[in-house]
Design a protein around this motif. Structure first.
Motif, PDB file in Angstrom:
ATOM      1  N   CYS A  39       0.671  -1.121   0.139  1.00 10.91           N
ATOM      2  CA  CYS A  39       0.034  -0.006  -0.052  1.00 10.91           C
ATOM      3  C   CYS A  39       0.782   1.303   0.071  1.00 10.91           C
ATOM      4  N   ALA A  40       2.226   1.310   0.242  1.00 10.23           N
ATOM      5  CA  ALA A  40       2.894   2.579   0.266  1.00 10.23           C
ATOM      6  C   ALA A  40       3.762   2.486  -0.967  1.00 10.23           C
ATOM      7  N   GLY A  41       3.848   1.392  -1.694  1.00 10.12           N
ATOM      8  CA  GLY A  41       4.581   1.669  -3.107  1.00 10.12           C
ATOM      9  C   GLY A  41       5.636   0.693  -3.120  1.00 10.12           C
ATOM     10  N   MET A  42       6.329   0.444  -2.353  1.00 10.43           N
ATOM     11  CA  MET A  42       7.716  -0.722  -2.495  1.00 10.43           C
ATOM     12  C   MET A  42       7.722  -1.415  -1.232  1.00 10.43           C
ATOM     13  N   GLU A  43       8.305  -2.620  -1.735  1.00 11.01           N
ATOM     14  CA  GLU A  43       8.634  -3.622  -0.619  1.00 11.01           C
ATOM     15  C   GLU A  43      10.317  -4.042  -0.866  1.00 11.01           C
ATOM     16  N   TYR A  44      10.596  -4.361   0.180  1.00 15.13           N
ATOM     17  CA  TYR A  44      11.807  -5.215   0.518  1.00 15.13           C
ATOM     18  C   TYR A  44      11.858  -6.382  -0.133  1.00 15.13           C
ATOM     19  N   THR A  45      12.704  -7.207  -0.644  1.00 16.50           N
ATOM     20  CA  THR A  45      12.775  -8.411  -1.352  1.00 16.50           C
ATOM     21  C   THR A  45      14.035  -9.323  -0.591  1.00 16.50           C
ATOM     22  N   ILE A  46      13.790 -10.404  -0.206  1.00 17.32           N
ATOM     23  CA  ILE A  46      15.018 -11.207   0.250  1.00 17.32           C
ATOM     24  C   ILE A  46      14.739 -12.604  -0.515  1.00 17.32           C
ATOM     25  N   ASP A  47      15.876 -12.824  -0.938  1.00 15.60           N
ATOM     26  CA  ASP A  47      15.964 -14.333  -1.465  1.00 15.60           C
ATOM     27  C   ASP A  47      17.188 -15.106  -1.246  1.00 15.60           C
ATOM     28  N   LEU A  48      17.360 -16.377  -1.211  1.00 15.56           N
ATOM     29  CA  LEU A  48      18.378 -17.115  -1.197  1.00 15.56           C
ATOM     30  C   LEU A  48      19.434 -16.974  -2.181  1.00 15.56           C
ATOM     31  N   VAL A  49      20.528 -16.921  -2.157  1.00 19.38           N
ATOM     32  CA  VAL A  49      21.416 -16.923  -2.954  1.00 19.38           C
ATOM     33  C   VAL A  49      22.297 -18.266  -3.033  1.00 19.38           C
ATOM     34  N   THR A  50      22.457 -18.864  -4.049  1.00 18.56           N
ATOM     35  CA  THR A  50      23.080 -20.181  -4.522  1.00 18.56           C
ATOM     36  C   THR A  50      24.038 -20.058  -5.370  1.00 18.56           C
ATOM     37  N   ASP A  51      23.992 -18.919  -6.349  1.00 17.56           N
ATOM     38  CA  ASP A  51      24.963 -18.691  -7.319  1.00 17.56           C
ATOM     39  C   ASP A  51      24.877 -17.150  -7.730  1.00 17.56           C
ATOM     40  N   PRO A  52      25.849 -16.597  -6.876  1.00 21.62           N
ATOM     41  CA  PRO A  52      25.711 -14.973  -6.836  1.00 21.62           C
ATOM     42  C   PRO A  52      25.919 -14.462  -8.312  1.00 21.62           C
ATOM     43  N   ASN A  53      25.341 -13.204  -8.320  1.00 23.50           N
ATOM     44  CA  ASN A  53      25.254 -12.377  -9.540  1.00 23.50           C
ATOM     45  C   ASN A  53      26.520 -11.315  -9.645  1.00 23.50           C
ATOM     46  N   ALA A  54      27.313 -11.567 -10.696  1.00 24.62           N
ATOM     47  CA  ALA A  54      28.401 -10.576 -10.577  1.00 24.62           C
ATOM     48  C   ALA A  54      28.237  -9.273 -10.559  1.00 24.62           C
ATOM     49  N   LYS A  55      26.969  -8.704 -11.012  1.00 26.60           N
ATOM     50  CA  LYS A  55      26.735  -7.371 -10.885  1.00 26.60           C
ATOM     51  C   LYS A  55      26.177  -6.940  -9.624  1.00 26.60           C
ATOM     52  N   ASP A  56      25.846  -7.904  -8.715  1.00 28.67           N
ATOM     53  CA  ASP A  56      25.330  -7.330  -7.536  1.00 28.67           C
ATOM     54  C   ASP A  56      26.395  -6.988  -6.611  1.00 28.67           C
ATOM     55  N   ASP A  57      26.117  -5.946  -5.588  1.00 25.31           N
ATOM     56  CA  ASP A  57      27.217  -5.457  -4.677  1.00 25.31           C
ATOM     57  C   ASP A  57      27.214  -6.473  -3.501  1.00 25.31           C
ATOM     58  N   LEU A  58      28.057  -7.002  -2.867  1.00 23.10           N
ATOM     59  CA  LEU A  58      28.302  -7.677  -1.836  1.00 23.10           C
ATOM     60  C   LEU A  58      28.777  -6.996  -0.707  1.00 23.10           C
ATOM     61  N   ALA A  64      28.773 -13.508   7.179  1.00 27.42           N
ATOM     62  CA  ALA A  64      27.657 -13.458   6.638  1.00 27.42           C
ATOM     63  C   ALA A  64      27.503 -12.570   5.333  1.00 27.42           C
ATOM     64  N   LYS A  65      26.947 -13.236   4.384  1.00 24.91           N
ATOM     65  CA  LYS A  65      26.960 -12.587   2.989  1.00 24.91           C
ATOM     66  C   LYS A  65      25.573 -11.981   2.421  1.00 24.91           C
ATOM     67  N   VAL A  66      25.585 -10.943   2.081  1.00 23.05           N
ATOM     68  CA  VAL A  66      24.367 -10.163   1.735  1.00 23.05           C
ATOM     69  C   VAL A  66      24.672  -9.718   0.601  1.00 23.05           C
ATOM     70  N   TRP A  67      23.852  -9.892  -0.734  1.00 25.29           N
ATOM     71  CA  TRP A  67      24.084  -9.188  -1.972  1.00 25.29           C
ATOM     72  C   TRP A  67      23.125  -8.386  -2.419  1.00 25.29           C
ATOM     73  N   VAL A  68      23.202  -7.157  -2.913  1.00 24.04           N
ATOM     74  CA  VAL A  68      22.499  -5.858  -3.076  1.00 24.04           C
ATOM     75  C   VAL A  68      22.163  -6.085  -4.726  1.00 24.04           C
ATOM     76  N   GLU A  69      20.920  -6.318  -4.917  1.00 20.08           N
ATOM     77  CA  GLU A  69      20.599  -6.457  -6.661  1.00 20.08           C
ATOM     78  C   GLU A  69      20.968  -4.483  -6.960  1.00 20.08           C
ATOM     79  N   PRO A  70      21.292  -4.576  -8.253  1.00 19.08           N
ATOM     80  CA  PRO A  70      21.807  -3.111  -8.656  1.00 19.08           C
ATOM     81  C   PRO A  70      20.609  -2.375  -8.884  1.00 19.08           C
ATOM     82  N   SER A  71      19.575  -2.633  -9.212  1.00 23.70           N
ATOM     83  CA  SER A  71      18.141  -1.647  -9.188  1.00 23.70           C
ATOM     84  C   SER A  71      17.921  -0.935  -7.848  1.00 23.70           C
TER      85      SER A  71
END
Length: 130
Positions: A39-58, A64-71
């Motif tokens: 209802c406010a317009g955006m939501e955070y998403t959290i997904d399990l990573v098995t194959d990291p995306n090279a474009k993501d920031d780590l 503990a490893k958290v990747w952040v999607e570029p968008s």
């Protein structure tokens, strides 16, 4: 010196490590992003990573490893990811300076892109390239 997109609390790092340990041999961490919704317009998403995306920031803390999607980068700059467990809910929390409002239930937020000029003025001028 580089500028960390996000930071995470010790509690969040411990929860990420627990998720990885309980998710099988291919799990490496989690991926955080944002999507339109709620209802406010955006939501955070959290997904399990098995194959990291090279474009993501780590980001990492205590293994503990958290990747952040570029968008999501411009919306998450300066955010602290935490984890809380109460009698009513448990889950990741986001203390985000780019949040302008949230819905009553706290499941969706309104975000604005980070002010890069303000970050540069604070001495955080090095932004990861994509």
């Amino acid at each position: 010196m580089g500028f960390a997109i996000m930071s995470m609390t010790e509690a969040a790092a411990n929860r990420v490590k627990a998720i990885v340990e309980n998710s099988g041999p291919g799990a490496q961490g989690i991926r955080v992003g944002i999507k339109k919704g709620g209802c406010a317009g955006m939501e955070y998403t959290i997904d399990l990573v098995t194959d990291p995306n090279a474009k993501d920031d780590l980001i990492e803390r205590e293994g503990a490893k958290v990747w952040v999607e570029p968008s999501a980068v411009l919306y998450l700059l300066g955010t602290e990811m935490g984890f809380e467990s109460t009698t009513l809910r448990s889950g990741f929390t986001f203390t985000n300076p780019n949040q302008t409002s949230a819905c009553g239930c706290g499941e969706s937020v309104e975000l604005k892109p980070a002010d890069l000029a303000a970050l540069a003025a604070q001495g955080n001028a090095v932004i990861p390239a994509h």
